[in-house]
Design an enzyme around this catalytic site. Structure first.
Site, PDB file in Angstrom:
ATOM      1  N   CYS A   1      14.744 -18.432 -51.923  1.00 15.95           N
ATOM      2  CA  CYS A   1      14.533 -19.335 -51.209  1.00 15.95           C
ATOM      3  C   CYS A   1      15.796 -19.954 -51.466  1.00 15.95           C
ATOM      4  CB  CYS A   1      14.655 -20.044 -52.385  1.00 15.95           C
ATOM      5  SG  CYS A   1      14.345 -20.213 -53.949  1.00 15.95           S
TER       6      CYS A   1
ATOM      7  N   ASP B   1      18.313 -20.488 -54.070  1.00 11.66           N
ATOM      8  CA  ASP B   1      18.164 -21.171 -55.444  1.00 11.66           C
ATOM      9  C   ASP B   1      18.711 -20.974 -56.342  1.00 11.66           C
ATOM     10  OD1 ASP B   1      16.878 -23.571 -53.764  1.00 11.66           O
ATOM     11  OD2 ASP B   1      15.020 -23.459 -54.690  1.00 11.66           O
TER      12      ASP B   1
ATOM     13  N   CYS C   1      15.365 -27.003 -55.383  1.00 15.75           N
ATOM     14  CA  CYS C   1      14.862 -27.450 -55.254  1.00 15.75           C
ATOM     15  C   CYS C   1      13.742 -28.462 -56.576  1.00 15.75           C
ATOM     16  CB  CYS C   1      13.434 -26.380 -54.605  1.00 15.75           C
ATOM     17  SG  CYS C   1      12.145 -26.618 -55.806  1.00 15.75           S
TER      18      CYS C   1
ATOM     19  N   CYS D   1       9.412 -21.724 -58.161  1.00 13.15           N
ATOM     20  CA  CYS D   1      10.247 -22.260 -59.657  1.00 13.15           C
ATOM     21  C   CYS D   1      10.388 -22.559 -61.081  1.00 13.15           C
ATOM     22  CB  CYS D   1      10.427 -23.879 -58.364  1.00 13.15           C
ATOM     23  SG  CYS D   1       9.654 -23.427 -56.877  1.00 13.15           S
TER      24      CYS D   1
HETATM   25 FE1  FES Z   1      13.277 -21.920 -55.036  1.00 15.72          FE
HETATM   26 FE2  FES Z   1      11.682 -23.532 -56.105  1.00 15.72          FE
HETATM   27  S1  FES Z   1      12.113 -23.294 -53.872  1.00 15.72           S
HETATM   28  S2  FES Z   1      13.002 -22.520 -57.071  1.00 15.72           S
END
Ligand code: FES
Length: 139
Positions: free
Chosen positions: A33, A35, A58, A102
Site C-alpha cells: 500500500c 504506507d 491510511c 494496517c
Molecule cells: Fe497501508 Fe493501511 S492501507 S497501512
C-alpha cells in the site's frame, strides 16, 4: 465502518511527532500500500517512558499507531511485547477485516524500535525477532 475509538484516534492522534533523543527508532513500511510508519521510544531502566510516531499512511494505520504508542507508555519492554496488533485492535474496538494488515505496521514498527534500542545497547530482548523493512513480504 470504523468504531468511534478508531475515528477518535484518527482525528486526534496521540503521541504524533518525534522525540528529541530517542533511545530506539523503528521504521517499517508495507510496499503493497506504500504506507510507512516510524516509532520512537524513550527507555529508562527497562521501562518505556515515552513513545512517539509518524505515520505516512491510511487512517487505520494512524489510529493503530496512536493507540499502540498510548498502550506501551509506562510498560516494561517485556510487557510492551504483549502489545500485539490484536491487542491494539481490541483497544480500538476492532478494525474492518480489510484493514487488519494496517495494525501489523504498528506492531512491527514498535518491535523495530525495541530492536534498535537493544542493538544500540548490546542487549538481547527475549522473544524479539529482527525487524523487516517491508511487512508486505513478511505476512
Ligand atoms: Fe497501508 Fe493501511 S492501507 S497501512
Amino acid at each position: 465502518m470504523y468504531s468511534q475509538k478508531v475515528m477518535d484516534h484518527f482525528m486526534n492522534p496521540r503521541n504524533m511527532g518525534s522525540l528529541a533523543q530517542p533511545d530506539g527508532v523503528g521504521r517499517v513500511g508495507n510496499a503493497k500500500c506504500g504506507d510507512i510508519m516510524q516509532v520512537e521510544l524513550s527507555i529508562q531502566d527497562d521501562v518505556i517512558t515515552d513513545a512517539k510516531f509518524k505515520t505516512f499512511g491510511c487512517g487505520a494505520a494512524i489510529a493503530t499507531s496512536s493507540m499502540a504508542t498510548e498502550l506501551v507508555k509506562g510498560k516494561t519492554i517485556q510487557e510492551a511485547l504483549q502489545v500485539t496488533n490484536r491487542a491494539v485492535m481490541e483497544a480500538l474496538d476492532g478494525l474492518p477485516p480489510v484493514k487488519v494488515h494496517c495494525s501489523l505496521l504498528a506492531e512491527e514498527a514498535l518491535h523495530a524500535a525495541l530492536w534498535d534500542y537493544a542493538q544500540k545497547n548490546g542487549l538481547e530482548i527475549e522473544g524479539l525477532e529482527a525487524p523487516v523493512e517491508d511487512i508486505g513480504d513478511h505476512h
